[in-house]
Design a protein around this motif. Structure first.
Motif, short mmCIF file in Angstrom:
data_model
loop_
_atom_site.label_atom_id
_atom_site.label_comp_id
_atom_site.label_asym_id
_atom_site.label_seq_id
_atom_site.Cartn_x
_atom_site.Cartn_y
_atom_site.Cartn_z
N UNK A 7 -0.38 12.51 0.03
CA UNK A 7 -1.42 11.69 0.81
C UNK A 7 -0.45 10.89 1.69
N UNK A 8 -1.06 10.63 2.98
CA UNK A 8 -0.36 9.74 3.78
C UNK A 8 -1.00 8.35 4.11
N UNK B 65 -4.57 -1.88 -7.72
CA UNK B 65 -5.88 -1.12 -7.60
C UNK B 65 -6.11 0.22 -7.06
N UNK B 66 -5.27 0.43 -6.18
CA UNK B 66 -4.87 1.68 -5.41
C UNK B 66 -4.44 2.83 -6.41
N UNK B 67 -3.49 2.31 -7.33
CA UNK B 67 -2.83 3.23 -8.29
C UNK B 67 -3.86 3.40 -9.44
N UNK C 269 3.06 5.99 -2.78
CA UNK C 269 4.48 6.68 -3.37
C UNK C 269 4.20 7.03 -4.67
N UNK C 270 3.68 5.88 -5.50
CA UNK C 270 3.27 6.33 -7.07
C UNK C 270 2.33 7.36 -7.11
N UNK D 254 0.88 -1.22 -0.03
CA UNK D 254 0.16 0.02 -0.04
C UNK D 254 0.98 1.25 0.09
N UNK D 255 2.01 0.97 0.83
CA UNK D 255 2.92 2.22 0.84
C UNK D 255 3.52 2.49 -0.69
N UNK D 256 3.90 1.47 -1.25
CA UNK D 256 4.43 1.65 -2.75
C UNK D 256 3.49 2.32 -3.43
#
Lengths: 131, 722
Positions: free
Chosen positions: B55-56, B232-234, B41-42, B36-38
């Motif tokens: 965002x954090x 999915x996050x990306x 970062x993108x 999720x952190x990766x």
């Protein structure tokens, strides 16, 4: 727990009861998604969430079955078959010796193809049991 | 709400505000957090290019720092090895070295506990964490929750929380959750139509998108699941831009390794899995029509399964084309309905396995006959020896219609429950009866139930294979011989046979009492129920037989219940009205309940003491010699205790009703498969409806408690039918 309730539960497991068996597990089956099953966790009863119901079915769901047939390169062969015929193929492949299972398909599906299908089914079952 | 409005709001919001992700780490999923952190970062790289706020990712509970996590791993390994040694070497002997190992085990367990304390999660932890984040003026737009999902609760090694509670806590922090529009639900069955509508959208009213799994979720460190989360996050923004479900599905198919997991995503009303692209509304509509069709054609299945109507005595001979087969086809094609909350329970209760076996029923009974021929002959011989009616012979089961076979099973049941004075019967007869009970179970579990006891291969002719639930020593002469050698263990003991007979009798009487609820029938059931309770209490005594001075305290209590039931039966036989109000019955009921409380584990608790007082005062009121003054005093005290305990008693009563409902639901479900009585299911369903009415009444009564209706709520002498 009052005795009447206990009996009700016990009755629920009567189908499998044998003469000597008076220690049948008291079972509570969730029949509605909103039934507060977790509240009964301390009652010493065996709880079956709704998601457990029917999960031990031998027949694989239509969606997963088609994925399996696809992986086994049998999707074209079975294209015009109905659901029961396809499910029987998977069950035969899983439960019978490949030669015996292949006899039902008179040359359309070989025992080698059944062997490959069996492997895919077994790995599907394994994956399903893991989580 | 209009989709365009929300999506516009989402983009305007994402352009202007600093919005963060909250990761609820129930399952100690360090890898998922890393991925999720990766992804973040993108995402932040793009924000930076556009000059937008970054965002954090806030994680609750924080995972242990790597050094401590390693220590915990090491501890777990040492504990594992220690437990193995203790189990293998210290099980029998209690050598001094074992004591040392045990104290070492305790020490390590304590150490482990102190580590786990740091990552503990529950509603309180979440509340504190959110309060802290609100102080920081945080604004969450996405929630990632990682754990196992089941029956409305997310759980994992760090703790658990119900979905409803999760929503409730979030909504209590409006500043934090006002813009929460996206949920990544990383658990099993978290993003099927039922979960999206029935769980997420209900608990998070501003929600627009749910990403997760429609069936089993990936394991927390499985690469495919990790990729799915990151990708999915990306691609979340693209998902929001999808114009229809097909586009959403195409997007899903761009996720690396999507075929290896069971992903399901939904944005607004659109819903997509690798095999399904539709809208939630369409799915529901489609299911409504499929389920109604299924219900109609299920009558065909029920008819053949129950084999009561003349036109359904035996399943159709033609297995290739039949209504049963049509039912099977529909069952498979309606699979998606399992994921729609309204139909889940109903759909799950329909068995494809059972349907296949009913279609091929003729092969199944032929295989049953072929594999157990000798035992069937022995059963018939035994029935003859025990004087059973000549109609009760099984002969060649493959030549019997399903109807005839089921009739014989019913006759066998009647024959067995008609057995009286077991204690006077010679051992050989008891062994034979015990064997017949086994046979009864065996025949029900195979030829009647047609469940997984029947090996799949029996759907084809000439299968030489035993049933999964029958081995030859369970019935036939072999079983009788075995039982003679060890009667108690094998079920020919007096109390176990009495129990078996009692249970079956009770079952039958209960059905009679529900079907035809006359006082006579209900009293007969009540008596059988009390006899069973009494027999259990006696058995408890018997099992402590070697301790001469031991006497189960419950034996006396259940004797009171038995006495009350006998009294009710006498009164019912006389045709008297309102028999449950008979003073002697009420007196016995109160004494029985007093005895139960006195013997209960928590007899010393404040609640038990109050309940006891309540019942004792009621007992006083039943005393014909009570003075007017005494009566007034007792009534006053009852009123006082009831008002103190009203909430608790109400809750207890409500719980009892819920339990009864759940238990009857099990019976209803089982009777679907037991099929011995064609009306089982309908009967239980009627009973469940009654309970639901009673639950509604309870709510009304609670509101009217002050107006003197308390007795109707709380004074049910036995918690039984009367």
């Amino acid at each position: 727990m009052n005795f009447f309730l206990f009996i009700c539960l016990l009755l629920s497991s009567l189908t499998a009861a044998v003469a000597a068996d008076t220690s049948a597990k008291v079972q509570v089956l969730q029949m509605h998604p909103k039934f507060p099953l977790e509240k009964m966790a301390d009652e010493g009863v065996e709880l079956h969430p709704l998601s457990d119901v029917g999960k031990n079915e031998e027949v694989i769901t239509a969606i997963d079955r088609d994925v399996i047939l696809n992986k086994a390169n049998l999707i074209k062969t079975t294209a015009n078959w109905d659901a029961l015929e396809k499910d029987l193929l998977l069950l035969r492949a899983e439960k019978q010796e490949p030669q015996r299972a292949a006899k039902n398909y008179s040359g359309k599906i070989s025992s080698q193809e059944i062997t490959r299908l069996k492997k895919i089914i077994l790995s599907y079952r394994k994956e399903k049991a893991v989580k | 709400m209009n989709r365009l409005f929300w999506i516009t709001a989402f983009f305007l919001f994402s352009l202007q505000a600093k919005a963060d992700f909250l990761f609820i780490n129930l399952n100690d999923a360090a890898e998922e957090i890393k991925y999720a952190q990766k992804a973040l970062a993108n995402i932040n790289k793009i924000h930076a290019q556009k000059g937008e706020p970054l965002e954090e990712l806030v994680v609750v509970p924080e995972p242990l720092p790597p050094a401590e996590a390693r220590k915990l791993n090491d501890l777990n390994f040492r504990l594992y090895k220690l437990n193995k040694t203790l189990q293998s070497e210290c099980k029998i002997t209690q050598a001094p070295s074992c004591q040392e190992l045990e104290s070492m085990q305790n020490k390590l367990e304590q150490e482990k506990k102190s580590f786990l304390e740091k990552t503990k999660f529950n509603a309180e932890v979440l509340q504190k964490a959110l309060a802290k984040q609100q102080e920081k003026k945080r604004d969450f737009r996405s929630l990632i929750i990682s754990g196992h999902d089941g029956t409305g609760t997310f759980s994992g090694v760090n703790g658990n929380i119900s979905d409803a509670k999760l929503g409730e806590i979030f909504l209590s922090y409006p500043l934090l959750s006002a813009n929460l529009t996206t949920i990544y639900a990383w658990g099993c069955y978290t993003a099927n139509p039922g979960a999206i509508d029935g769980m997420w959208k209900k608990n998070f009213p501003n929600l627009l998108a749910v990403f997760g799994y429609d069936y089993k979720g990936a394991k927390k460190d499985a690469k495919a699941g990790l990729n799915y989360l990151q990708n999915m996050m990306e691609k979340e923004e693209k998902a929001y831009r999808a114009k229809n479900a097909k586009e959403l599905q195409d997007l899903l198919k761009t996720i690396k390794g999507y075929q290896l997991v069971k992903p399901a995503i939904s944005v607004c009303d659109m819903y997509a899995t690798p095999t399904e692209a539709s809208t939630l509304t369409e799915i529901k509509k489609d299911c409504a029509s499929k389920m109604s069709e299924l219900k109609k054609i299920k009558t065909v299945f029920d008819c053949y399964a129950r084999a009561k109507d003349e036109n359904c005595y035996n399943p159709p001979e033609n297995t290739s084309v039949s209504k049963l087969r049509e039912y099977y086809e529909l069952l498979q094609s309606a699979q998606i309905c399992e994921q729609v909350a309204e139909y889940e329970a109903e759909f799950r209760s329909l068995s494809k396995d059972q349907t296949i076996r009913l279609i091929f029923y003729r092969n199944i009974v032929a295989n049953l006959q072929n594999n157990y021929q000798k035992e069937f002959l022995e059963v018939d011989k035994t029935l003859e020896q025990l004087g059973a009616s000549s109609a009760l012979r099984f002969g060649s089961v493959k030549d019997l219609s399903r109807h005839d076979l089921m009739m014989r099973v019913e006759l066998l049941n009647d024959f067995l429950i008609g057995q009286e004075h077991i204690e006077d019967k010679p051992l050989i007869e008891r062994a034979q009866l015990s064997m017949l009970f086994n046979f009864r179970s065996a025949i029900i579990s195979t030829a009647v139930n047609l469940g997984l006891c029947v090996p799949f291969n029996w759907v084809e002719p000439n299968a030489i294979e035993e049933s999964h639930c029958l081995n030859n020593s369970r019935f036939g002469d072999e079983n009788v011989q075995k039982t003679l050698k060890n009667p108690e263990q094998m079920g020919a003991g007096i109390s176990s046979l009495q129990t078996s007979i009692g249970m079956n009798k009770l079952h039958k009487l209960r059905i009679e009492a529900i079907k035809n609820p006359t006082d006579v029938n209900r009293a007969a059931f009540e008596l059988a129920d009390a006899e069973m309770a009494w027999n259990f209490a006696k058995k408890e005594n018997a099992s402590f037989g070697s301790l001469a001075d031991y006497k189960s305290p419950n034996a006396d209590v259940y004797a009171l219940r038995l006495k009350r039931a006998e009294r009710l039966k006498q009164l019912a036989a006389l045709g008297l009205k309102d028999i449950t109000k008979d003073p002697e019955s009420v007196n016995l009921a109160l004494q029985y309940n007093i005895g139960l409380i006195k013997n209960s584990k928590d007899a010393d608790s404040e609640t038990s003491k109050k309940k006891l007082l309540l019942l004792e005062r009621r007992l006083e009121l039943e005393n014909p010699e009570i003075t007017q003054e005494g009566r007034e005093l007792a009534k006053k005290e009852i009123g006082r205790i009831e008002s103190q305990m009203s909430d608790l008693l109400y809750q207890e009563k409500l719980n009892e009703l819920f339990k009864r409902k759940a238990m009857l639901s099990v019976s209803a479900k089982n009777s679907h498969s037991e099929l011995l009585d064609s009306q089982f299911t309908e009967i239980y369903e009627k009973e469940i409806e009654q309970i639901e009415k009673e639950i509604d009444l309870m709510h009304t009564f609670k509101e009217r408690y002050a107006s003197g209706l308390s007795e109707k709520i709380f004074l049910r002498p036995m918690g039984s039918e009367f």
